[in-house]
Motif scaffolding. Structure first.
Motif, PDB file in Angstrom:
ATOM      1  N   GLU A  34       0.825  -1.205  -0.009  1.00 53.74           N
ATOM      2  CA  GLU A  34      -0.014   0.022   0.085  1.00 53.74           C
ATOM      3  C   GLU A  34       0.903   1.270   0.009  1.00 53.74           C
ATOM      4  OE1 GLU A  34      -2.166  -3.282   1.434  1.00 53.74           O
ATOM      5  OE2 GLU A  34      -0.231  -2.602   2.102  1.00 53.74           O
ATOM      6  N   GLU A  35       2.193   0.990   0.390  1.00 53.75           N
ATOM      7  CA  GLU A  35       2.828   2.354   0.580  1.00 53.75           C
ATOM      8  C   GLU A  35       3.207   3.137  -0.680  1.00 53.75           C
ATOM      9  OE1 GLU A  35       6.126   2.936   3.341  1.00 53.75           O
ATOM     10  OE2 GLU A  35       5.051   1.616   4.674  1.00 53.75           O
ATOM     11  N   TYR A  93       1.030   3.084  -3.446  1.00 55.30           N
ATOM     12  CA  TYR A  93      -0.346   3.589  -3.843  1.00 55.30           C
ATOM     13  C   TYR A  93      -0.127   4.958  -4.312  1.00 55.30           C
ATOM     14  CZ  TYR A  93      -2.134  -1.042  -3.171  1.00 55.30           C
ATOM     15  OH  TYR A  93      -2.685  -2.509  -2.881  1.00 55.30           O
ATOM     16  N   PRO A  94       0.203   5.890  -3.568  1.00 56.31           N
ATOM     17  CA  PRO A  94       0.242   7.330  -3.597  1.00 56.31           C
ATOM     18  C   PRO A  94       1.070   7.537  -4.778  1.00 56.31           C
ATOM     19  CG  PRO A  94       0.412   6.850  -1.134  1.00 56.31           C
ATOM     20  CD  PRO A  94       0.597   5.541  -2.019  1.00 56.31           C
ATOM     21  N   VAL A 145       1.721   5.687  -7.378  1.00 56.64           N
ATOM     22  CA  VAL A 145       1.180   5.085  -8.702  1.00 56.64           C
ATOM     23  C   VAL A 145      -0.117   6.055  -9.029  1.00 56.64           C
ATOM     24  CG1 VAL A 145       0.128   3.177  -9.936  1.00 56.64           C
ATOM     25  CG2 VAL A 145       1.997   3.056  -8.163  1.00 56.64           C
ATOM     26  N   GLU A 146      -0.699   6.571  -7.944  1.00 54.95           N
ATOM     27  CA  GLU A 146      -1.933   7.235  -8.289  1.00 54.95           C
ATOM     28  C   GLU A 146      -1.786   9.017  -8.307  1.00 54.95           C
ATOM     29  OE1 GLU A 146      -4.689   5.696  -5.232  1.00 54.95           O
ATOM     30  OE2 GLU A 146      -4.581   3.853  -6.124  1.00 54.95           O
ATOM     31  N   LYS A 150       2.255  -9.583  -3.610  1.00 56.58           N
ATOM     32  CA  LYS A 150       2.424  -8.092  -3.934  1.00 56.58           C
ATOM     33  C   LYS A 150       2.045  -7.781  -5.267  1.00 56.58           C
ATOM     34  CE  LYS A 150       5.189  -6.784  -0.115  1.00 56.58           C
ATOM     35  NZ  LYS A 150       6.628  -6.277   0.348  1.00 56.58           N
ATOM     36  N   LEU A 195      -1.027  -5.817  -7.194  1.00 56.45           N
ATOM     37  CA  LEU A 195      -0.592  -4.526  -7.964  1.00 56.45           C
ATOM     38  C   LEU A 195      -1.306  -4.729  -9.331  1.00 56.45           C
ATOM     39  CD1 LEU A 195       3.077  -3.729  -7.368  1.00 56.45           C
ATOM     40  CD2 LEU A 195       1.279  -2.318  -6.925  1.00 56.45           C
ATOM     41  N   LYS A 201      -4.911  -4.340  -9.239  1.00 53.31           N
ATOM     42  CA  LYS A 201      -5.472  -2.746  -9.148  1.00 53.31           C
ATOM     43  C   LYS A 201      -4.999  -1.841 -10.103  1.00 53.31           C
ATOM     44  CE  LYS A 201      -4.981   0.708  -5.352  1.00 53.31           C
ATOM     45  NZ  LYS A 201      -6.230   0.932  -5.081  1.00 53.31           N
ATOM     46  N   TYR A 202      -3.938  -2.145 -10.776  1.00 50.61           N
ATOM     47  CA  TYR A 202      -3.376  -1.554 -12.013  1.00 50.61           C
ATOM     48  C   TYR A 202      -3.125  -2.210 -13.186  1.00 50.61           C
ATOM     49  CZ  TYR A 202      -2.586   1.472  -7.824  1.00 50.61           C
ATOM     50  OH  TYR A 202      -2.521   2.270  -6.631  1.00 50.61           O
TER      51      TYR A 202
END
Length: 196
Positions: free
Chosen positions: A95-96, A98-99, A101-102, A131, A135, A138-139
């Protein structure tokens, strides 16, 4: 998505340094290959300009460092004509990233370390494939790279989990037939991509 097998590592939050900008500059004179630089350093911002000027194609920094200047770092990487990527160690929650990538100015690749960074020849950690699966779900169009313990016996696990960029060192350079190892791994990744 593309498959790639080229990488160079800088390591400062681990005890050794692999190759520097002068080596990248020398290689660039002889190849158009994608030169992917993975920096395990405490201040990656210091390396953006030298590597960009040397002809590096990609610049991957660790999520565990430079939290206070991620946006500036990604912007500077892109301004030097390189693709930004972010890496995480095995103990760092997925989750670290995500910011990054987004974010407004996102990274273009996530590198999942499948060994503890620092030394070659370590054993692949299959539990890191979760992991990669998270990913990929999600992406779907994100480049996902794996590094550590990749070779003919582990490549199918990584490719099936969703990795499309592979870093291989010991399995290639320690083989009597390095070209065959590379072809085998590339085919595994491409077969999975073509089946999706």
């Amino acid at each position: 998505m593309t498959s790639q097998l080229n990488t160079f590592n800088y390591r400062h939050f681990v005890p050794n340094l692999t190759m520097g900008a002068p080596v990248i500059k020398s290689l660039r004179k002889h190849t158009n290959a994608y030169l992917d630089c993975h920096l395990m350093v405490t201040n990656p911002l210091d390396y953006v300009e030298p590597l960009g000027d040397a002809g590096a194609s990609g610049f991957t920094f660790h999520v565990e460092v430079s939290r206070e200047n991620w946006p500036e770092l990604v912007k500077k990487i892109k301004s030097k004509g390189m693709r930004p990527g972010v890496s995480l160690r095995p103990g760092t929650p997925i989750e670290e990233v995500y910011p990054l990538v987004e974010g407004e100015n996102p990274v273009e690749m996530v590198l999942v370390m499948t060994v503890e960074p620092g030394f070659g020849g370590q054993k692949f950690m299959p539990e890191m494939m979760e992991k990669v699966r998270v990913l990929r779900a999600k992406y779907p169009s994100l480049d996902i790279e794996v590094d550590g313990g990749l070779g003919p016996s582990t490549i199918d696990m990584a490719a099936s989990a969703g990795a499309n960029c592979i870093v291989a060192g010991s399995s290639v350079f320690g083989s009597p037939e390095p070209a065959q190892v590379i072809l085998h791994m590339r085919k595994s990744v491409e077969d999975v991509q073509n089946s999706n």
